[in-house]
Design an enzyme around this catalytic site. Structure first.
Site, PDB file in Angstrom:
ATOM      1  N   CYS A 104     -16.462   6.151  20.703  1.00 61.25           N
ATOM      2  CA  CYS A 104     -17.317   4.900  20.959  1.00 61.25           C
ATOM      3  C   CYS A 104     -18.586   5.096  21.999  1.00 61.25           C
ATOM      4  CB  CYS A 104     -16.636   3.660  21.512  1.00 61.25           C
ATOM      5  SG  CYS A 104     -15.357   3.247  20.465  1.00 61.25           S
TER       6      CYS A 104
ATOM      7  N   ARG B 173      -7.078  -0.114  19.640  1.00 66.98           N
ATOM      8  CA  ARG B 173      -6.505  -1.037  20.353  1.00 66.98           C
ATOM      9  C   ARG B 173      -5.226  -1.776  19.353  1.00 66.98           C
ATOM     10  NH1 ARG B 173      -7.504   1.205  24.601  1.00 66.98           N
ATOM     11  NH2 ARG B 173      -9.162   0.271  26.002  1.00 66.98           N
TER      12      ARG B 173
ATOM     13  N   CYS C 198     -14.299   5.138  24.550  1.00 64.73           N
ATOM     14  CA  CYS C 198     -13.886   6.728  24.571  1.00 64.73           C
ATOM     15  C   CYS C 198     -14.940   7.142  24.113  1.00 64.73           C
ATOM     16  CB  CYS C 198     -12.516   6.509  23.206  1.00 64.73           C
ATOM     17  SG  CYS C 198     -13.358   6.353  21.691  1.00 64.73           S
TER      18      CYS C 198
ATOM     19  N   CYS D  33     -12.153   0.598  21.039  1.00 66.30           N
ATOM     20  CA  CYS D  33     -11.986   0.228  22.412  1.00 66.30           C
ATOM     21  C   CYS D  33     -13.058   0.262  22.966  1.00 66.30           C
ATOM     22  CB  CYS D  33     -11.222   1.448  23.020  1.00 66.30           C
ATOM     23  SG  CYS D  33     -12.096   3.264  23.148  1.00 66.30           S
TER      24      CYS D  33
ATOM     25  N   CYS E 214     -13.269   5.918  16.729  1.00 67.53           N
ATOM     26  CA  CYS E 214     -12.456   5.513  17.860  1.00 67.53           C
ATOM     27  C   CYS E 214     -11.435   6.298  18.188  1.00 67.53           C
ATOM     28  CB  CYS E 214     -12.181   4.073  18.130  1.00 67.53           C
ATOM     29  SG  CYS E 214     -11.548   3.380  19.646  1.00 67.53           S
TER      30      CYS E 214
ATOM     31  N   ARG F 259      -2.462  -3.452  -7.160  1.00 65.00           N
ATOM     32  CA  ARG F 259      -1.862  -3.946  -5.832  1.00 65.00           C
ATOM     33  C   ARG F 259      -0.897  -4.968  -6.194  1.00 65.00           C
ATOM     34  NH1 ARG F 259      -2.839  -0.142  -3.359  1.00 65.00           N
ATOM     35  NH2 ARG F 259      -3.930   0.017  -1.063  1.00 65.00           N
TER      36      ARG F 259
ATOM     37  N   CYS G 107       0.883  -1.184  -0.060  1.00 68.18           N
ATOM     38  CA  CYS G 107       0.022  -0.075   0.065  1.00 68.18           C
ATOM     39  C   CYS G 107       0.930   1.169   0.046  1.00 68.18           C
ATOM     40  CB  CYS G 107      -0.841   0.042   1.324  1.00 68.18           C
ATOM     41  SG  CYS G 107      -1.837   1.307   1.598  1.00 68.18           S
ATOM     42  N   HIS G 108       0.351   2.320  -0.518  1.00 66.54           N
ATOM     43  CA  HIS G 108       1.105   3.796  -0.641  1.00 66.54           C
ATOM     44  C   HIS G 108       1.610   3.884   0.904  1.00 66.54           C
ATOM     45  CE1 HIS G 108      -0.105   4.554  -4.679  1.00 66.54           C
ATOM     46  NE2 HIS G 108       1.142   5.316  -4.692  1.00 66.54           N
ATOM     47  N   THR G 109       0.510   3.763   1.966  1.00 68.12           N
ATOM     48  CA  THR G 109       0.831   4.140   3.216  1.00 68.12           C
ATOM     49  C   THR G 109       2.347   3.505   3.829  1.00 68.12           C
ATOM     50  OG1 THR G 109      -1.592   4.105   3.754  1.00 68.12           O
ATOM     51  CG2 THR G 109       0.009   4.151   5.522  1.00 68.12           C
TER      52      THR G 109
ATOM     53  N   HIS H  42       0.297  -3.895   6.335  1.00 64.82           N
ATOM     54  CA  HIS H  42      -0.741  -3.821   7.279  1.00 64.82           C
ATOM     55  C   HIS H  42      -2.146  -4.397   6.531  1.00 64.82           C
ATOM     56  CE1 HIS H  42      -0.481  -0.112   4.851  1.00 64.82           C
ATOM     57  NE2 HIS H  42      -1.858  -0.227   4.801  1.00 64.82           N
ATOM     58  N   GLU H  43      -2.075  -4.548   5.165  1.00 65.71           N
ATOM     59  CA  GLU H  43      -3.083  -5.002   4.410  1.00 65.71           C
ATOM     60  C   GLU H  43      -3.324  -6.352   4.188  1.00 65.71           C
ATOM     61  OE1 GLU H  43      -4.584  -2.121   0.936  1.00 65.71           O
ATOM     62  OE2 GLU H  43      -3.474  -3.678   0.213  1.00 65.71           O
TER      63      GLU H  43
ATOM     64  N   CYS I 180      -7.520  -2.486   4.030  1.00 72.94           N
ATOM     65  CA  CYS I 180      -7.057  -1.142   4.043  1.00 72.94           C
ATOM     66  C   CYS I 180      -7.599  -0.596   2.776  1.00 72.94           C
ATOM     67  CB  CYS I 180      -5.630  -0.918   4.238  1.00 72.94           C
ATOM     68  SG  CYS I 180      -5.015   0.818   4.243  1.00 72.94           S
TER      69      CYS I 180
END
Length: 361
Positions: free
Chosen positions: A99, A111, A96, A93, A107, A356, A42-44, A63-64, A162
């Site tokens: 939430c 977590r 918060c 969570c 959120c 991708r 991913c670009h992130t 992360h994907e 993602c």
């Protein structure tokens, strides 16, 4: 006992990523150990490598992802070893202020695993978006592992973690596209095409894809675009107005995140229309618009964080739509690669050659 696994690490800002051996702890309270089967590039992740997110190097990228739960820590009751999961970078969570107001997709205390993953010398790693899945195994908070139908192949399923979720949700959740709406999407990469698909599934009667690359525009039609506009050749604002009876689109989604595309999106929408920004801008970018136009054109200007999704609700739905043939996740997968090809995949992504690249383990 920590698990020694191979993983992709960004050690220094802007330097090529490295394939390193890292240590992944057994899960503690509220955590899950996941054997990663596939993870999209991913670009992130590139932003992390280049220091555009923060400077907490070294980063464990990726992360994907989708994979299999290997073990869970004390107190985890809704996951078990063997569960097939997609990893989410937001795990509400439940307590918060957001939430408690019934908006868990915002959120403010999402977590993550509390134990660090490290290099073999003990140096803590910063996992990208709290996940770090360019690795054979990763440690996450249990709430980040969302069970889905195992009939979906991991290289397709992981993408909803993602990019696909961000684009789809930008149309369906943030933009609230409805039956009969006209929609324009600027930028036809993975996120933009997911927005095109989401708008089409939501019932838009006209979905206009806007990009400077004719190859990407051709691809957008596969995801449901009814019309395409090459903004290198024509004024995209005028083109979209012409395609919408002279009015502009009801919803415009900026999947690029640059000042020039935001300005186009602002003027491309109908009076009282909605602009959704889902493309991530660089920290130094700014936008200037006449205040009278902000007032006079009305409507809504929205940012879409992760497609305003609730992973536990939305991931299974998107997988079901994929398995029923309504959302072609396989079409997002341009190539399958190995862990040691991530740097090459970054170069292809930067050149706009892929939707991708997906690491398959």
């Amino acid at each position: 006992m920590p698990h020694e696994v191979h993983a992709v690490v960004a050690a220094k800002q802007g330097a090529p990523v490295e394939l390193r051996t890292i240590l992944v702890p057994d899960p503690g309270p509220g955590e899950a150990l996941v054997a990663v089967q596939a993870c999209g590039v991913c670009h992130t992740d590139l932003h992390y490598r280049d220091g555009a997110i923060n400077d907490e190097f070294p980063f464990l990228l990726g992360h994907e992802a989708a994979g299999i739960v290997e073990a869970v820590g004390p107190g985890v009751t809704d996951l078990a070893p063997g569960d097939y999961v997609v990893l989410a970078w937001r795990a509400p969570c439940g307590s918060c202020r957001s939430c408690r107001r019934g908006r868990p997709w915002y959120c403010f205390d999402s977590r993550n695993a509390t134990q660090p993953m490290t290099l073999t010398d003990g140096t803590p790693l910063s996992p990208a978006l709290g996940i770090g899945a360019f690795a054979e195994k990763t440690l996450v908070a249990a709430g980040q592992a969302v069970k889905v139908d195992p009939a979906a192949r991991p290289e397709a399923a992981g993408l909803i973690g993602c990019g696909v979720m961000a684009g789809y949700g930008a149309a369906v959740h943030t933009g609230q596209v409805g039956s009969g709406d006209t929609v324009a999407v600027i930028g036809c990469g993975g996120v933009g095409n997911a927005a095109v698909a989401g708008a089409s599934i939501a019932g838009a009667r006209r979905v206009i894809a806007v990009d400077i690359d004719e190859r990407k525009l051709d691809g957008a039609t596969r995801f449901g675009a009814t019309h395409t506009v090459n903004s290198r050749r024509t004024d995209p604002v005028e083109a979209v107005r012409e395609l919408t009876g002279g009015h502009g689109a009801d919803v415009v989604i900026d999947a690029v995140g640059r000042p020039e595309t935001y300005r186009q999106a602002f003027y491309m929408r109908d009076l009282a229309g909605t602009l959704v920004q889902v493309g991530v801008p660089a920290p130094d970018m700014t936008i200037e618009l006449p205040l009278i136009d902000l007032f006079g054109r009305g409507g809504a200007l929205k940012s879409s964080w992760y497609g305003d999704c609730l992973p536990s609700r939305d991931f299974p739905v998107l997988i079901d739509r994929h398995l029923s043939g309504r959302l072609d996740l396989d079409a997002f997968v341009t190539e399958r690669i190995t862990l040691d090809e991530v740097e090459s995949a970054f170069e292809k992504m930067h050149r706009g050659e892929v939707l991708r690249s997906v690491v398959v383990l």
